[in-house]
Design an enzyme around this catalytic site. Structure first.
Site, short mmCIF file in Angstrom:
data_model
loop_
_atom_site.label_atom_id
_atom_site.label_comp_id
_atom_site.label_asym_id
_atom_site.label_seq_id
_atom_site.Cartn_x
_atom_site.Cartn_y
_atom_site.Cartn_z
N ASP A 119 0.86 -1.19 0.00
CA ASP A 119 0.00 0.00 0.00
C ASP A 119 0.89 1.23 0.00
O ASP A 119 2.04 1.20 0.45
CB ASP A 119 -0.89 0.03 1.25
N ASP A 137 -6.96 -1.73 -4.52
CA ASP A 137 -8.07 -1.59 -3.57
C ASP A 137 -9.15 -0.67 -4.13
O ASP A 137 -10.35 -0.92 -3.94
CB ASP A 137 -7.56 -1.03 -2.25
#
Length: 621
Positions: A119, A137
């Site tokens: 991330d 995501d």
């Protein structure tokens, strides 16, 4: 929509989505060597190993990979089959499912290759609910939202079933709550605030996410005669306060007065308080450390002995209590005692540790303790270590004074640097300490490399990977130039060990004075042979490093070692001939003198060479 069109849509979105997702992750993890903050949004490299709501955080590595790769892969395959075969699936549902599959596949690739999901966007602040995510995501959430809206609006039972499957898929997506950083991430100032190298150090550390600086009293001013503040420090302190950076000032009464401080005399206390109050009023400093680290554990002044006994612990505690009671409102006092590591306390029965442990409970609960861990330089620090220490100290808050990458090269003759990564610190120690203090080497430019690893740990404790961080830093400092990166990688291997491990070379283990006394150690001498052979070419490649402070410190210490390496065989030969009484020893000595002369244009290397020669008892002019 025909089955062929559905298949084409699924494949095209999958390939394009995964390619773009992996490319962005690679760029982010290569470029984000330090967090970039934009209000509540922060860009930083985050390694997420769990699932939403923390699912799977307690699983082992193998179990986690099985659950998150096989299970999610099966769900994604089922969604693809539904989009391809279900007659009720319209174009909107197919596109939505394609987005979910592309995003889920991007994260599955991460878990297979790295063991975690990469991330790089964090929304929130410490103490707030936070969300960490990536492009994959976003694709999953967008596709899920489209499908869910379409499913309920169209009231299609089969599509509702697909939406339920998406909920399960989303449950296996990266966790929403990212690793919380240490709230107080402090680093030593490293010198006088007006020094250009210190200014560069401050700027660099702030870019890494450090939010506080540790300042020695002499860097802020003087208190022994009268309360005097350094003008540059006041300017610096005000600028830091405006930008939200905290300053902690450490005062060592014994060291500052060269061991003449009298605890039973109120004059010393008054001077200390006057200095602290002036720092608070003029510079905005509100955190102070009363420090007695490395100071005598026995009193020598008769007045102090009559009042406190022979141990200095009661005197240290009494002064801390008196100072804390008289500090201005809004300020806080911390204590760094002569016992500042578990090894100092021992079983608690020592002449300093016993009265110290007995007297600590009498201190105001607001006084915290500065602690270095199990040892002065701790190879490992665990949450259990800190829980045990806090229990012995009555549950007081602890500031972890982590002696890394410090090398204590006060004499300037170190022949190595600390270029390793911070290791063996449990992420959960964050929950046991009030803050963390990093201690750079005297070579502030060279400290940039290891300090970046410390910052990475402090910013993302759970996601920190020391070896991965080293690779990122090699790319960054070499600017991905192959020859430079290879040379830097080799040098990091040579000087990249951690505390107590192989290739860990602080000044007390590798210095010019010690080298002159170890000429009868064949293995030690041999290690300098390959230095003479390989350093010149390696240094030429390292000269291309763009980070000036790091490059110059690195090359400076390498020049020192190379100077000693080139002189070492001549020194050994001279000593052998001199012991044998040979007249040709003078010729070798002349060659040594020529090397000294050639280094006059490199003063630092010349001076270090002289330290080595004198230690080896070579009669130099």
């Amino acid at each position: 929509m025909t089955r062929g069109a559905r298949a084409l849509t699924l494949v095209a979105v999958l390939l394009l989505g995964v390619a773009l997702d992996q490319a962005l992750k690679a760029v982010a993890f290569g470029a984000l060597t330090s967090p970039v903050s934009m209000g509540v949004v922060q860009l930083r490299a985050i390694a997420n190993k769990g699932a939403i709501l923390g699912m799977g955080s307690g699983l082992g590595e193998t179990a986690r990979r099985l659950v998150f790769t096989i299970a999610e892969g099966a769900l994604l395959a089922a969604l693809g089959a539904y989009a391809l075969l279900a007659r009720s699936a319209g174009p909107l549902e197919v596109w939505a499912i394609a987005l979910v599959i592309a995003g889920g596949a991007g994260n599955v690739v991460d878990r297979i290759v790295f063991g975690y999901v990469r991330d790089y966007v964090l929304i929130g602040r410490p103490g707030w609910p936070t969300a960490a995510f990536n492009l994959a995501d976003v694709a999953v959430v967008l596709g899920f939202t489209i499908l869910l809206v379409a499913a309920w609006r169209g009231a299609r039972p089969k599509t509702k079933a697909a939406a339920a499957m998406l909920v399960l898929t989303a449950a296996l997506a990266p966790e929403a709550n990212a690793s919380e950083p240490f709230p107080l991430r402090m680093v030593k100032l490293g010198g006088m605030p007006a020094d250009p190298s210190v200014k560069a150090h401050v700027s660099y550390c702030r870019s890494l996410g450090f939010n506080a600086f540790f300042v020695y009293s002499h860097q802020a001013g003087a208190w022994t005669e009268r309360a005097h503040l350094d003008r540059d420090f006041v300017t610096f302190a005000r600028a830091m306060k405006t930008s939200g950076v905290a300053l902690w000032v450490s005062i060592n009464p014994v060291a500052d007065t060269r061991n003449t401080f009298v605890f039973s005399d109120g004059d010393g206390e008054r001077k200390l308080l006057a200095f602290m109050k002036k720092l608070h009023a003029k510079a905005g400093v509100d955190r102070f450390i009363l420090s007695f680290d490395d100071q005598p554990t026995k009193l020598h002044e008769l007045r102090d002995i009559f009042r406190y006994g022979f141990s200095s612990a009661p005197a240290h505690l009494d002064l801390a209590a008196r100072i804390a009671a008289k500090l201005p409102k809004g300020t806080a006092l911390w204590l760094c005692a002569a016992a500042y590591a578990d090894v100092h306390l021992g079983d608690g029965s020592g002449p300093y540790s016993a009265p110290f442990l007995e007297g600590v409970p009498k201190l105001s609960p607001s006084i915290g303790i500065v602690w270095t861990g199990p040892d002065v330089l701790s190879p490992k620090v665990t949450r259990a270590d800190l829980e045990k220490t806090r229990a012995r100290l009555g549950g007081r808050p602890l500031l972890l004074y982590d002696n890394f990458p410090v090398n204590d090269d006060e004499t300037g003759d170190a022949l190595g640097l600390i270029l390793g990564a911070l290791r063996n610190r449990e992420p959960s120690i964050r929950d046991e300490v009030a803050g963390y203090l990093a201690c750079p080497m005297n070579e502030l430019g060279a400290s940039r490399f290891p300090l970046a690893t410390t910052a990475a740990f402090l910013n993302d404790p759970e996601g920190y990977d020391a070896d991965r961080e080293i690779q990122r830093l090699l790319d960054r400092f070499s600017n991905r130039e192959k020859e430079t990166r290879t040379a830097l990688d080799t040098q990091v291997l040579e000087w990249g060990g951690f505390i107590g491990e192989r290739n860990y070379w602080p000044r007390d283990l590798l210095n010019a004075a010690d080298a002159g006394r170890r000429l009868d150690d064949p293995a030690f001498v041999e290690s300098f042979t390959w230095t003479a052979d390989r350093y010149p070419g390696r240094m030429l490649a390292l000269a291309a490093i763009e980070d000036g402070p790091f490059r110059e410190d690195l090359l400076m210490v390498m020049r020192r070692r190379l100077a000693v390496a080139r002189a070492m065989p001549l020194v050994i030969e001279y000593l052998a001939r001199a012991r044998a009484g040979r007249s040709d020893a003078a010729a070798v000595l002349q060659s040594i003198e020529q090397q000294r002369h050639d280094l006059l244009i490199v003063p630092d290397a010349h001076d270090v060479l002289d330290v080595f020669l004198r230690s080896a008892r070579i009669p130099i002019r």
